[in-house]
Design an enzyme around this catalytic site. Structure first.
Site, PDB file in Angstrom:
ATOM      1  N   CYS A  67      -2.036   9.119   2.433  1.00 54.55           N
ATOM      2  CA  CYS A  67      -1.703   8.589   1.106  1.00 54.55           C
ATOM      3  C   CYS A  67      -2.759   8.898   0.056  1.00 54.55           C
ATOM      4  O   CYS A  67      -2.466   8.898  -1.137  1.00 54.55           O
ATOM      5  CB  CYS A  67      -1.457   7.079   1.189  1.00 54.55           C
ATOM      6  SG  CYS A  67      -2.839   6.164   1.921  1.00 54.55           S
ATOM      7  N   GLU A  73       0.869  -1.178   0.000  1.00 49.26           N
ATOM      8  CA  GLU A  73       0.000   0.000   0.000  1.00 49.26           C
ATOM      9  C   GLU A  73       0.904   1.226   0.000  1.00 49.26           C
ATOM     10  O   GLU A  73       1.433   1.617   1.048  1.00 49.26           O
ATOM     11  CB  GLU A  73      -0.911  -0.018   1.229  1.00 49.26           C
ATOM     12  CG  GLU A  73      -1.899  -1.163   1.250  1.00 49.26           C
ATOM     13  CD  GLU A  73      -2.908  -1.107   0.129  1.00 49.26           C
ATOM     14  OE1 GLU A  73      -3.166   0.009  -0.389  1.00 49.26           O
ATOM     15  OE2 GLU A  73      -3.436  -2.164  -0.252  1.00 49.26           O
TER      16      GLU A  73
END
Length: 493
Positions: free
Chosen positions: A260, A225
């Site tokens: 993110c 991720e």
């Protein structure tokens, strides 16, 4: 004497030998089949939910210590989201564990088939500092639900949360199957030298490459991720106030841009940019006041290294003259005000690395459709956002922009939809989790075929003949008519 007492209280060194012993211990637990039962999985998910529910004040305090994170953000984006993950897994666990029926063909008739989800084994989870509670334990939910043993390595850049996780997991969870290892590069490196059955890493691409290189030595699958430059395309003819508020909450309301999936830059038309800038200025003042450096609703920058990195982006000659709002900084308290930059150079540093902070460049194009080519000219982002009322533009956006996830007329909310996979594509990551996808991410889908002893056809056995070849070809690749032709010898081998 004082030295001896200090030596006794010092933490034991966690090196490769210790990492090997830990992996061996957890593998022995997994081999005992303890983690495979529904009862164990259910009990650990309930313990994880209790861990979270019973320690909310301590979790909020740790997040405030590490990031000056506002309580609302800690409660909503970390604590509540983890609780929801646990509750969903507990509700759906029996269904997730059930074998999935699969169709069979004439080739294997008579037979039945199913797909059995089995745990992979011992999972290593390396988490990030920006959402250090959620991003540590959310993958653990999936790993436990799938029946695995787990080693969790929290980020050393969020030391208060890391310490709290080690304490709470030790108190609430089954220590024979679920362990926390604290530390920095040396400890992470020692863990990466071991063989795991899957590694889940959340963080940046540079470390992601190191993780993947280490995993390759053991042919270990990875769930990465990562991040990227998540764009926001803003069309005209929209409710500008609502759009602006949603951009702000996705950028500065998510850990002050240190997320993110936070908007990394905006693309809009030259004609519409002044209106957008004015709206952003107005709403930012409404949210954070005239002196945002003093706002209690903005997280601080995580540490001095990241502060210096962001200031370097901001003070580059190509960028410093493009500030239309903000730019103030407080080095002592590691705070940078929400900053908007208009028409920055596309070859500037700020446009060639993920910002991960409170700086928001705006790029302009002549026609809004040009923004999609601009986005696709770079690496694939973790998220991409579009604000428009134009149906054709929405369709074009979904069809042409490749990203981990897309949202139309909002930002970041796809993270809160448990029926959607969350993950990246290309350099923004590989693999996905959340909800059922978390269970699947840490499971092996095992194909199983059941047959009896009846219906044993000699056609598959030697001696091979042209007639057998005709029939087998028809069975494998043809329809009923082809099979009939083969049986009567009407088709060529």
């Amino acid at each position: 004497m004082e030295f001896e007492e200090e030596k006794q209280t010092a933490k034991p060194v966690f090196d490769e030998e210790a990492a090997s012993a830990l992996a061996k211990e957890l593998r022995a637990t997994f081999s005992s089949a303890k983690t495979r039962s529904y009862q164990w999985r259910e009990s650990q998910l309930k313990s994880l939910l209790k861990l979270t529910t019973s320690n909310e004040p301590a979790i909020v305090d740790a997040l405030r210590s590490d990031l000056s994170k506002p309580e609302l953000e800690s409660q909503v984006y970390e604590i509540s989201m983890l609780k929801n993950s646990c509750k969903l897994a507990l509700k759906e666990l029996r269904n997730w564990m059930k074998p999935e029926k699969a169709k069979t063909s004439l080739t294997t008739f008579p037979s039945s088939a199913e797909i059995v989800s089995e745990p992979l084994g011992v999972i290593l989870i390396i988490s990030a500092w920006n959402y250090p509670f959620l991003l540590s334990l959310d993958p653990v939910v999936g790993a436990i639900a799938a029946g695995n043993a787990v080693v969790l390595k929290p980020s050393e850049l969020a030391p208060a949360t890391s310490s709290l996780l080690a304490k709470l997991v030790g108190e609430y969870m089954d220590s024979s199957s679920i362990r926390v290892v604290e530390g920095a590069v040396a400890e992470t490196s020692a863990l990466l030298e071991q063989k795991w059955d899957k590694i889940c890493y959340t963080g940046n691409g540079r470390v992601g490459r190191i993780v993947m290189t280490s995993a390759a030595k053991h042919l270990t699958p990875v769930l990465l991720e990562l991040g990227g430059k998540s764009p926001v395309v803003v069309d005209s003819g929209i409710n500008l106030q609502v759009a602006t508020r949603r951009i702000i909450v996705g950028k500065w309301g998510c850990n002050n841009g240190q997320a993110c999936i936070s908007p990394d830059y905006i693309v809009t038309t030259k004609d519409f940019a002044p209106k957008l800038v004015d709206s952003l200025k107005c709403e930012l003042e409404n949210f954070y006041g005239k002196n945002p450096l003093e706002s209690k609703d903005l997280s601080r920058i995580v540490n001095s290294n990241h502060f210096a990195r962001l200031i370097k982006l901001l003070d580059e000659d190509k960028v410093s003259g493009k500030i239309v709002l903000g730019g103030e900084r407080d080095k002592t308290n590691l705070r940078i005000a929400p900053t908007i930059l208009l028409d920055v150079s596309r070859d500037s540093l700020i446009m060639n690395e993920e910002i991960f902070g409170p700086l928001l460049p705006i790029l302009t194009v002549d026609r809004v459709e040009e923004s999609f080519d601009l986005i696709n000219s770079g690496t694939k982002p973790l998220a991409a956002y579009l604000f428009t009322n134009n149906k054709k533009l929405k369709e074009h956006f979904v069809r042409t922009v490749s990203a981990g996830g897309l949202v139309v007329n909002d930002t970041t909310i796809h993270l809160a939809v448990p029926s959607l996979p969350f993950g990246g594509v290309g350099e923004s990551g590989m693999g996905a989790y959340h909800g059922k996808f978390s269970f699947d991410a840490f499971s092996h889908k095992k194909a199983v075929v059941y047959r009896g002893f009846a219906g044993d056809a000699s056609v598959r056995y030697p001696p091979y003949t042209k007639g057998k070849l005709r029939l087998l070809k028809a069975l494998i690749g043809g329809g009923i008519l082809s099979i009939i032709r083969a049986l009567f010898g009407w088709s060529k081998a």
